[in-house]
Write a protein that holds these residues in place. Structure first.
Motif, PDB file in Angstrom:
ATOM      1  N   TRP A 236       0.851  -1.196   0.000  1.00  0.00           N
ATOM      2  CA  TRP A 236       0.000   0.000   0.000  1.00  0.00           C
ATOM      3  C   TRP A 236       0.877   1.233   0.000  1.00  0.00           C
ATOM      4  CZ3 TRP A 236      -0.480   3.910   3.729  1.00  0.00           C
ATOM      5  CH2 TRP A 236      -1.648   4.681   3.686  1.00  0.00           C
ATOM      6  N   ALA A 237       0.400   2.293  -0.633  1.00  0.00           N
ATOM      7  CA  ALA A 237       1.050   3.597  -0.564  1.00  0.00           C
ATOM      8  C   ALA A 237      -0.037   4.651  -0.462  1.00  0.00           C
ATOM      9  CB  ALA A 237       1.920   3.845  -1.798  1.00  0.00           C
ATOM     10  N   ALA A 238       0.101   5.542   0.516  1.00  0.00           N
ATOM     11  CA  ALA A 238      -0.942   6.537   0.770  1.00  0.00           C
ATOM     12  C   ALA A 238      -1.177   7.432  -0.437  1.00  0.00           C
ATOM     13  CB  ALA A 238      -0.560   7.378   1.986  1.00  0.00           C
ATOM     14  N   HIS A 239      -0.157   7.625  -1.239  1.00  0.00           N
ATOM     15  CA  HIS A 239      -0.227   8.570  -2.351  1.00  0.00           C
ATOM     16  C   HIS A 239      -0.370   7.871  -3.699  1.00  0.00           C
ATOM     17  CE1 HIS A 239       3.826   7.211  -1.711  1.00  0.00           C
ATOM     18  NE2 HIS A 239       4.201   7.635  -2.901  1.00  0.00           N
ATOM     19  N   ALA A 240      -0.611   6.564  -3.699  1.00  0.00           N
ATOM     20  CA  ALA A 240      -0.728   5.829  -4.965  1.00  0.00           C
ATOM     21  C   ALA A 240      -1.946   6.308  -5.748  1.00  0.00           C
ATOM     22  CB  ALA A 240      -0.824   4.338  -4.691  1.00  0.00           C
ATOM     23  N   GLY A 241      -1.898   6.094  -7.044  1.00  0.00           N
ATOM     24  CA  GLY A 241      -2.984   6.531  -7.918  1.00  0.00           C
ATOM     25  C   GLY A 241      -2.452   7.445  -9.002  1.00  0.00           C
ATOM     26  N   GLU A 242      -3.257   8.399  -9.412  1.00  0.00           N
ATOM     27  CA  GLU A 242      -2.866   9.281 -10.514  1.00  0.00           C
ATOM     28  C   GLU A 242      -1.610  10.078 -10.197  1.00  0.00           C
ATOM     29  OE1 GLU A 242      -6.062  11.781 -11.622  1.00  0.00           O
ATOM     30  OE2 GLU A 242      -7.437  10.137 -12.112  1.00  0.00           O
ATOM     31  N   VAL A 249       9.500  11.311  -5.490  1.00  0.00           N
ATOM     32  CA  VAL A 249      10.169  10.632  -4.373  1.00  0.00           C
ATOM     33  C   VAL A 249       9.644   9.207  -4.303  1.00  0.00           C
ATOM     34  CG1 VAL A 249      10.538  10.545  -1.888  1.00  0.00           C
ATOM     35  CG2 VAL A 249      10.496  12.760  -3.053  1.00  0.00           C
ATOM     36  N   GLY A 250      10.515   8.246  -4.630  1.00  0.00           N
ATOM     37  CA  GLY A 250      10.151   6.849  -4.509  1.00  0.00           C
ATOM     38  C   GLY A 250      10.458   6.311  -3.126  1.00  0.00           C
ATOM     39  N   TYR A 251      10.243   5.024  -2.933  1.00  0.00           N
ATOM     40  CA  TYR A 251      10.396   4.450  -1.598  1.00  0.00           C
ATOM     41  C   TYR A 251      11.854   4.166  -1.239  1.00  0.00           C
ATOM     42  CZ  TYR A 251      11.797  -0.309  -2.765  1.00  0.00           C
ATOM     43  OH  TYR A 251      12.524  -1.405  -3.173  1.00  0.00           O
ATOM     44  N   ARG A 252      12.756   4.045  -2.257  1.00  0.00           N
ATOM     45  CA  ARG A 252      14.106   3.523  -2.002  1.00  0.00           C
ATOM     46  C   ARG A 252      15.114   4.565  -1.558  1.00  0.00           C
ATOM     47  NH1 ARG A 252      16.721   0.632  -6.771  1.00  0.00           N
ATOM     48  NH2 ARG A 252      16.133   2.564  -7.823  1.00  0.00           N
ATOM     49  N   THR A 253      15.003   5.793  -2.100  1.00  0.00           N
ATOM     50  CA  THR A 253      16.058   6.788  -1.949  1.00  0.00           C
ATOM     51  C   THR A 253      15.482   8.101  -1.435  1.00  0.00           C
ATOM     52  OG1 THR A 253      17.183   5.769  -3.838  1.00  0.00           O
ATOM     53  CG2 THR A 253      17.984   7.925  -3.106  1.00  0.00           C
ATOM     54  N   TRP A 266       4.154   4.229   3.182  1.00  0.00           N
ATOM     55  CA  TRP A 266       4.086   2.956   2.478  1.00  0.00           C
ATOM     56  C   TRP A 266       3.915   1.846   3.512  1.00  0.00           C
ATOM     57  CZ3 TRP A 266       5.928   3.621  -2.840  1.00  0.00           C
ATOM     58  CH2 TRP A 266       6.568   4.841  -3.070  1.00  0.00           C
ATOM     59  N   GLN A 267       3.229   0.775   3.126  1.00  0.00           N
ATOM     60  CA  GLN A 267       3.285  -0.455   3.908  1.00  0.00           C
ATOM     61  C   GLN A 267       3.924  -1.532   3.056  1.00  0.00           C
ATOM     62  OE1 GLN A 267      -0.210  -1.973   5.989  1.00  0.00           O
ATOM     63  NE2 GLN A 267       0.681  -4.016   6.109  1.00  0.00           N
ATOM     64  N   HIS A 268       4.974  -2.159   3.597  1.00  0.00           N
ATOM     65  CA  HIS A 268       5.690  -3.227   2.923  1.00  0.00           C
ATOM     66  C   HIS A 268       5.478  -4.543   3.666  1.00  0.00           C
ATOM     67  CE1 HIS A 268       7.704  -0.015   0.750  1.00  0.00           C
ATOM     68  NE2 HIS A 268       8.271   0.442   1.862  1.00  0.00           N
ATOM     69  N   TYR A 379       8.857   3.179  -7.836  1.00  0.00           N
ATOM     70  CA  TYR A 379       7.413   3.267  -7.640  1.00  0.00           C
ATOM     71  C   TYR A 379       6.737   1.938  -7.987  1.00  0.00           C
ATOM     72  CZ  TYR A 379       8.758   8.179  -7.937  1.00  0.00           C
ATOM     73  OH  TYR A 379       9.389   9.385  -7.756  1.00  0.00           O
ATOM     74  N   PRO A 380       7.003   0.890  -7.229  1.00  0.00           N
ATOM     75  CA  PRO A 380       6.339  -0.381  -7.507  1.00  0.00           C
ATOM     76  C   PRO A 380       4.834  -0.257  -7.299  1.00  0.00           C
ATOM     77  CG  PRO A 380       7.493  -0.456  -5.406  1.00  0.00           C
ATOM     78  CD  PRO A 380       7.889   0.832  -6.061  1.00  0.00           C
TER      79      PRO A 380
END
Length: 393
Positions: A236-242, A249-253, A266-268, A379-380
């Motif tokens: 899950w990502a709170a900002h996912a979508g359009e 800003v991605g999750y890795r860096t 994010w939830q991983h 951005y998976p």
């Protein structure tokens, strides 16, 4: 043996080199006396390696300051380490918690985490109270502890610094939960061990939710710092979508401080090692400095990543949790709420470790990547697959 200043020293050697261990390491009690922090009891730990951290006795025994050889590890927000007497739990529609949100570690619970929720109160058998109004992340983080002890303990040639306290969250016709927290670190090391026990002292069937908001700051967090985790799935990502990539800003860096920036969460889904442990780290390769958190999958089955890259609020959160980001409503609907009867308890064993060199960062990364190869893309696509929570300790 105690490892200090590049040498292995016996207890006798340590005693021969100073009149008191406090010259090198120890635990010291103090009270803050100015501004909004006035009156807060605090314990300062020093391990002799350059690691220093403080424990706020009057704020649930949470860890506030943390630095290594002068380099900050823990986050200081604009709110400061506010005295609990100034806290307004239900203020601002349940967001008043933000005005006391600061430090390396803020405990969330004991009966609620995540966003505001009006919980059914029928389990408390009191007609006038139909619901429990829960503000964001629960009440426990601003409750003073009863300090039961602190100091130094020798085990043969090893010296352990420790503190223990009890935090009680209770009301009439409601919950009666107690957190027993013990913090230990060995002199000459950079490993902080946290042992928590939450027990229902009351006789009502009581819900329990628990989360650590572990906030890593600059200079460990900087542009290019890397988030390392054994991620099997981005759930899950709170900002996912359009607008998934809108802030670039991605999750890795990590990014540099940005203005404006809206928090990203994010939830991983994490893999565990053969001992059931889940290591996660934030590392700054340029400095050769990192911070690693190790939890147990059977205690904290869920893990969030909080990116708060707004200028002057700059932090990254590592958040182990008992429940999915779906919150209390989701936990109830899915049958995943923890219910404690009288005398029931839950334990949580966590380790914080400062990574002090490129070699230690590489070893941590090898351990983590050996459990699961995290997604290579920034951005998976979130799967939305919230795995059922089973097998709790």
């Amino acid at each position: 043996m105690v490892q200090l200043y590049g040498k292995n020293l016996s207890r006798r050697d340590v005693a021969a080199h100073a009149g008191d261990l406090s010259q090198f390491a120890g635990v010291r009690s103090m009270t803050l006396d100015d501004g909004l922090e006035r009156g807060i009891r605090m314990l300062e730990f020093r391990t002799g390696t350059g690691l220093r951290f403080t424990v706020l006795v009057d704020r649930a025994m949470d860890i506030a300051d943390c630095d290594y050889q002068g380099k900050a590890i823990g986050w200081h927000s604009p709110s400061g380490f506010r005295h609990p007497g100034l806290h307004e739990y239900e203020g601002e529609g349940g967001l008043g918690w933000m005005r006391s949100f600061s430090g390396l570690m803020v405990t969330c619970g004991l009966d609620h985490i995540l966003f505001m929720y009006d919980a059914p109160a029928d389990n408390y058998v009191y007609g006038p109270r139909e619901t429990i109004k829960q503000s964001i992340h629960g009440r426990v983080g601003t409750i003073p502890a009863r300090l039961t002890g602190y100091g130094e303990r020798w085990e043969g040639e090893r010296c352990i610094l420790w503190a223990e306290g009890r935090v009680r969250q209770a009301t009439v016709f409601g919950e009666h939960l107690e957190l027993v927290r013990r913090i230990e670190v060995e002199v000459g090391t950079n490993d902080i061990r946290l042992s928590d026990k939450v027990v229902n002292l009351g006789f009502y069937k009581t819900p329990h939710m628990y989360c650590y908001h572990i906030n890593v700051a600059h200079p460990v967090l900087a542009e290019g710092s890397r988030y390392l985790a054994p991620i099997k799935d981005v759930v899950w990502a709170a900002h996912a979508g359009e607008n998934y990539c809108k802030q670039n800003v991605g999750y890795r860096t990590a990014a540099a401080p940005l203005n404006p920036f809206h928090e990203q969460v994010w939830q991983h889904e994490m893999a565990a090692d053969g001992n059931g442990e889940v290591p996660v780290a934030l590392v700054n390769d340029a400095l050769g400095l990192g911070f690693e958190v190790t939890t147990r999958k059977d205690q904290f089955p869920c893990m969030y990543e909080w990116q708060n890259f707004q200028s002057a609020h700059y932090a990254l959160g590592i958040e182990p949790s008992t429940n999915h980001v779906l919150g209390q409503a989701g936990a109830r609907e899915r049958g995943e709420m923890i219910w404690l009867e009288h005398g029931d308890e839950r334990r949580y064993d966590t380790r914080f470790r400062i990574l002090t060199s490129a070699d230690e960062i590489a070893a941590s990364e090898a351990r983590i990547s050996g459990l699961a190869a995290q997604p290579a893309e920034d951005y998976p696509e979130p799967s939305g697959n919230f795995e059922p929570i089973r097998g709790r300790a």
